[in-house]
Enzyme design. Structure first.
Site, PDB file in Angstrom:
ATOM      1  N   GLU A  13     -11.984  39.226  -6.243  1.00 53.55           N
ATOM      2  CA  GLU A  13     -12.762  39.599  -7.417  1.00 53.55           C
ATOM      3  C   GLU A  13     -13.527  40.878  -7.071  1.00 53.55           C
ATOM      4  O   GLU A  13     -14.106  40.993  -5.996  1.00 53.55           O
ATOM      5  CB  GLU A  13     -13.716  38.454  -7.770  1.00 53.55           C
ATOM      6  CG  GLU A  13     -14.819  38.796  -8.746  1.00 53.55           C
ATOM      7  CD  GLU A  13     -14.325  39.248 -10.098  1.00 53.55           C
ATOM      8  OE1 GLU A  13     -13.294  38.750 -10.574  1.00 53.55           O
ATOM      9  OE2 GLU A  13     -14.991  40.115 -10.689  1.00 53.55           O
ATOM     10  N   CYS A  60     -20.993  36.947 -11.884  1.00 55.72           N
ATOM     11  CA  CYS A  60     -19.619  36.705 -11.433  1.00 55.72           C
ATOM     12  C   CYS A  60     -18.901  35.711 -12.330  1.00 55.72           C
ATOM     13  O   CYS A  60     -19.496  34.762 -12.829  1.00 55.72           O
ATOM     14  CB  CYS A  60     -19.631  36.163 -10.008  1.00 55.72           C
ATOM     15  SG  CYS A  60     -17.978  35.992  -9.340  1.00 55.72           S
ATOM     16  N   CYS A  63     -17.288  32.628  -9.022  1.00 57.30           N
ATOM     17  CA  CYS A  63     -18.166  31.530  -8.610  1.00 57.30           C
ATOM     18  C   CYS A  63     -19.058  31.088  -9.775  1.00 57.30           C
ATOM     19  O   CYS A  63     -19.807  30.123  -9.664  1.00 57.30           O
ATOM     20  CB  CYS A  63     -18.989  31.910  -7.390  1.00 57.30           C
ATOM     21  SG  CYS A  63     -19.995  33.377  -7.572  1.00 57.30           S
ATOM     22  N   HIS A  67     -24.856  31.308  -9.625  1.00 57.80           N
ATOM     23  CA  HIS A  67     -26.046  32.136  -9.872  1.00 57.80           C
ATOM     24  C   HIS A  67     -26.997  31.461 -10.856  1.00 57.80           C
ATOM     25  O   HIS A  67     -28.190  31.745 -10.862  1.00 57.80           O
ATOM     26  CB  HIS A  67     -25.630  33.520 -10.352  1.00 57.80           C
ATOM     27  CG  HIS A  67     -24.859  34.271  -9.307  1.00 57.80           C
ATOM     28  ND1 HIS A  67     -25.452  34.815  -8.199  1.00 57.80           N
ATOM     29  CD2 HIS A  67     -23.526  34.496  -9.174  1.00 57.80           C
ATOM     30  CE1 HIS A  67     -24.523  35.375  -7.437  1.00 57.80           C
ATOM     31  NE2 HIS A  67     -23.345  35.186  -7.996  1.00 57.80           N
ATOM     32  N   ARG A 482     -18.690  31.055  -1.299  1.00 58.99           N
ATOM     33  CA  ARG A 482     -18.556  32.111  -0.285  1.00 58.99           C
ATOM     34  C   ARG A 482     -19.725  32.176   0.677  1.00 58.99           C
ATOM     35  O   ARG A 482     -19.734  33.015   1.572  1.00 58.99           O
ATOM     36  CB  ARG A 482     -18.320  33.454  -0.970  1.00 58.99           C
ATOM     37  CG  ARG A 482     -16.925  33.542  -1.532  1.00 58.99           C
ATOM     38  CD  ARG A 482     -16.757  34.552  -2.650  1.00 58.99           C
ATOM     39  NE  ARG A 482     -15.523  34.255  -3.355  1.00 58.99           N
ATOM     40  CZ  ARG A 482     -15.362  33.230  -4.208  1.00 58.99           C
ATOM     41  NH1 ARG A 482     -16.382  32.430  -4.496  1.00 58.99           N
ATOM     42  NH2 ARG A 482     -14.192  32.991  -4.767  1.00 58.99           N
ATOM     43  N   SER A 505     -21.242  37.524  -0.519  1.00 57.04           N
ATOM     44  CA  SER A 505     -20.319  38.613  -0.172  1.00 57.04           C
ATOM     45  C   SER A 505     -21.064  39.883   0.216  1.00 57.04           C
ATOM     46  O   SER A 505     -20.483  40.767   0.843  1.00 57.04           O
ATOM     47  CB  SER A 505     -19.333  38.901  -1.313  1.00 57.04           C
ATOM     48  OG  SER A 505     -18.404  37.839  -1.416  1.00 57.04           O
ATOM     49  N   CYS A 549     -15.803  38.566  -2.807  1.00 60.39           N
ATOM     50  CA  CYS A 549     -16.128  38.717  -4.226  1.00 60.39           C
ATOM     51  C   CYS A 549     -17.097  39.876  -4.360  1.00 60.39           C
ATOM     52  O   CYS A 549     -18.296  39.738  -4.118  1.00 60.39           O
ATOM     53  CB  CYS A 549     -16.738  37.475  -4.832  1.00 60.39           C
ATOM     54  SG  CYS A 549     -17.167  37.813  -6.554  1.00 60.39           S
ATOM     55  N   CYS A 552     -19.839  39.791  -7.268  1.00 61.03           N
ATOM     56  CA  CYS A 552     -21.101  39.184  -6.844  1.00 61.03           C
ATOM     57  C   CYS A 552     -21.903  40.148  -5.985  1.00 61.03           C
ATOM     58  O   CYS A 552     -23.111  40.275  -6.135  1.00 61.03           O
ATOM     59  CB  CYS A 552     -20.837  37.941  -5.999  1.00 61.03           C
ATOM     60  SG  CYS A 552     -20.606  36.442  -6.949  1.00 61.03           S
TER      61      CYS A 552
HETATM   62 NI1  NFE Z   1     -18.399  36.168  -7.175  1.00 60.21          NI
HETATM   63 FE1  NFE Z   1     -20.080  34.384  -5.258  1.00 60.21          FE
HETATM   64  C1  NFE Z   1     -19.634  32.922  -4.348  1.00 60.21           C
HETATM   65  C2  NFE Z   1     -21.819  34.186  -5.057  1.00 60.21           C
HETATM   66  S1  NFE Z   1     -19.956  35.707  -3.720  1.00 60.21           S
HETATM   67  S2  NFE Z   1     -18.010  34.645  -5.950  1.00 60.21           S
HETATM   68  O1  NFE Z   1     -19.220  32.009  -3.826  1.00 60.21           O
HETATM   69  O2  NFE Z   1     -22.878  34.062  -4.983  1.00 60.21           O
HETATM   70  O3  NFE Z   1     -20.462  36.326  -2.714  1.00 60.21           O
END
Ligand code: NFE
Ligand code: MG
Length: 570
Positions: A13, A60, A63, A67, A482, A505, A549, A552
């Site tokens: 991603e 994102c 995931c 968030h 992640r 990430s 990702c 993110c």
């Molecule tokens: Ni966009 Fe995420 C996960 C978060 S990435 S995938 O798992 O927070 O670093």
């Protein structure tokens, strides 16, 4: 010496560019760059903290809800709100099912093709594939007829000349080592996993209204009303049956397909147990408490730090020691870069100073990424499934110890192999197995509460902003697929004054800091042999093992919410 450029890295991603220096057939240095500016962080300023999660989860689409969880936890922490047990359980179910689905998708759809040669599956003898399948698992789809059918489907795609989702592989690359029959097995499970994950994630439809981006979060709990006698309640006995069936399907798919595949494929690539090692520093905020839970002592994945591969001790996590540097990132900090800023006083001031396209190389001595460089006590850290399993193992968490020891025994290997590209892949599979089991446990807990009339799921104590202090600050942590995710919020005059997300990430894919210390991706590529510089499959293997990702990892926006017109650095 040749500079290898992989841009864009696909099957991830977001937008990631890797530059690697090649000396004598091996990577001698590497740079990781997030090449697209996007964002959410600044759009949160001035908003009602109770709605922050709705915006934040748009960081994102992979995931998705992680968030939202970090955001409601940050605001709950700032306003000192305890949420009811049922809200913890439902959050664990939503997040845990996200993790299981995300990891299955990663293994089969984002990573397997670095190890599995789809074209070679055409040469397989389906009867032998059937024998192999039956020797490693009880999964019922294992007949010769079944695998012959899969082979015909693949042949149809190849013969059509339209490879579609298989179009961009390095097929025929000498680093592919699997026998044709194992390639066929893996391709079959690629297709099975595609169908299974779509079915499974209906857990989010049941508990969150939709996927991606479930809509049932609340600061103070969840909106998923519980009532044992009310068919219209989101959580009623029918919902429990539905959730239990899906949780069981997860356990079956992970136990009978994902885990046996990882254990069957890994020994055929044993070189990769000593490649892709990376930093050796691991951070885990910890998460998934049993009910009642933001209590770290009850975490399924324990909180802690392991430094320099030393699994003889687990260090505590001090939230005050987290910083983000921008020495090599396209941002500027008021007062200069210093040693980085703590996220509670973090800033997001974008300033692109990279080369104008078209260009061949990034100016890596200066700034070269849209990612910041998170550090713990000044040190770069790896986060993610491997960090969770290493910290959990070192902390003596019994389930994690049993899972890791079981896998090491099956692979006839020592714990040191964990620090590798394959170690990352195995750790992800093992935590998926642990998580799939707990989904059923959480459904049971919810069922138990429901049948005992314990249905509170929202704590309204601070819903009215007039009960808030004039100024409040807090942070919320979550173990996302992640890795360790943190949101920091500062609330002033009942709206958000500052909001900072430090994302998994970003920890792993960030650039060097002011001391020249590499990030986790950069460090992991060192000393990796590259057989064919025109087809650097080895770079993809290690970078994909982190499950990047970049959406993110770069998540900022112009302070006025405007779109930026910035040079396209791709
Ligand atoms: Ni966009 Fe995420 C996960 C978060 S990435 S995938 O798992 O927070 O670093
Ligand atoms: Mg950030």
């Amino acid at each position: 010496m040749a500079r290898l450029v992989v841009d864009p890295v696909n099957r991830i991603e977001g937008h990631l560019r890797i530059e690697a220096q090649l000396e004598g057939g091996k990577i001698s240095d590497a740079w990781s760059s997030g090449t697209m500016f996007r964002g959410i962080e600044m759009i949160l300023q001035g908003r009602d903290p109770r709605e922050a999660w709705i915006w934040a989860q748009r960081i994102c689409g992979v995931c998705t809800m992680v968030h939202a969880i970090a955001s409601v936890r940050a605001v709950e922490n700032a306003l000192q709100i305890e949420v009811p047990d049922n809200a913890h359980i439902v959050r664990n179910l939503i997040a845990g099912s996200q993790m299981v689905q995300d990891h299955v998708i990663h293994f089969y759809h984002l990573h397997a093709l670095d190890w599995v040669d789809v074209a070679a599956a055409l040469k397989a003898d389906p009867a032998k594939t059937s024998q192999i399948a039956q020797s490693i698992s009880d999964y019922e789809k294992s007949s010769t007829t079944y695998f012959r059918g899969i082979q015909q489907r693949v042949k149809g795609v190849v013969d059509s000349g339209q490879l579609s989702l298989f179009a961009s592989g390095y097929w025929g690359h000498p680093a592919y080592k699997l026998p044709p029959e194992v390639n066929l097995l893996a391709v079959a499970h690629y297709l099975e996993a595609l169908a299974w994950q779509k079915d499974f994630i209906r857990i989010h439809a049941a508990l969150g209204g939709k996927n991606p981006h479930p809509q049932t979060f609340l600061v103070g709990g969840m909106t998923t009303a519980m009532d044992p006698n009310e068919p219209a309640a989101v959580i009623n006995p029918d919902t429990i049956t539905f959730l239990r069936d899906l949780a069981k399907s997860a356990r079956k798919f992970v136990d009978q397909v994902y885990i046996p595949d990882v254990l069957a494929i890994a020994p055929l690539y044993s070189d990769w147990f000593s490649r892709g090692e990376g930093l050796g520093n691991f951070l885990c905020y910890g998460d998934y408490g049993s009910s009642g839970a933001n209590d770290p002592s009850s975490f399924l994945f324990p909180r802690g730090i392991v430094m320099n591969h030393d699994i003889s001790k687990v260090l505590p996590v001090d939230p005050g020691k987290i910083t983000e540097a921008v020495d090599h990132s396209w941002y500027e900090y008021s007062g200069g870069n210093g040693n980085g800023k703590h996220p509670s006083v973090g800033e997001t001031n974008p300033k692109y100073t990279g080369p104008k396209p078209p260009f061949e190389q990034l100016d890596v001595d200066k700034k070269y990424s849209w990612l910041k460089s998170p550090r713990y006590d000044g040190k770069p850290m790896e986060v993610g499934p491997l960090a969770r399993m290493v910290v959990g193992y070192a902390a003596g968490q019994p389930e994690i110890r049993a899972a890791v020891n079981g896998a090491l025994k099956a692979l006839n290997a020592q714990p040191a192999v964990l620090f590798s590209t394959l170690g990352r892949i195995a750790a992800r599979a093992l935590e998926t197995q642990i998580m799939a089991k707990h989904l059923e446990d959480w459904v049971d807990e919810l069922d138990n509460n429901l049948s005992h009339g314990k249905t509170a799921i929202f704590n309204p104590v601070r819903w009215d902003p007039s009960t808030w202090p004039d100024h409040a600050a807090g942070y919320g942590w979550h173990e996302a697929p992640r890795g360790s995710l943190g949101h920091w919020v500062e609330i002033s005059g009942r709206s958000i004054k500052n909001y900072q997300a430090v994302v998994p990430s970003t920890w792993n894919a960030g650039p060097r800091d002011g001391q020249g210390q590499r990030g986790a991706y950069e460090a992991s590529l060192l000393n990796t042999p590259v057989a064919d510089p025109d087809r650097p499959l080895e770079i993809l293997r290690t970078i994909h093992s982190f499950d990047p990702c970049i959406a993110c990892a770069v998540h900022v926006l112009d302070a006025n919410g405007r779109r930026f017109t910035l040079p396209n650095v791709r």
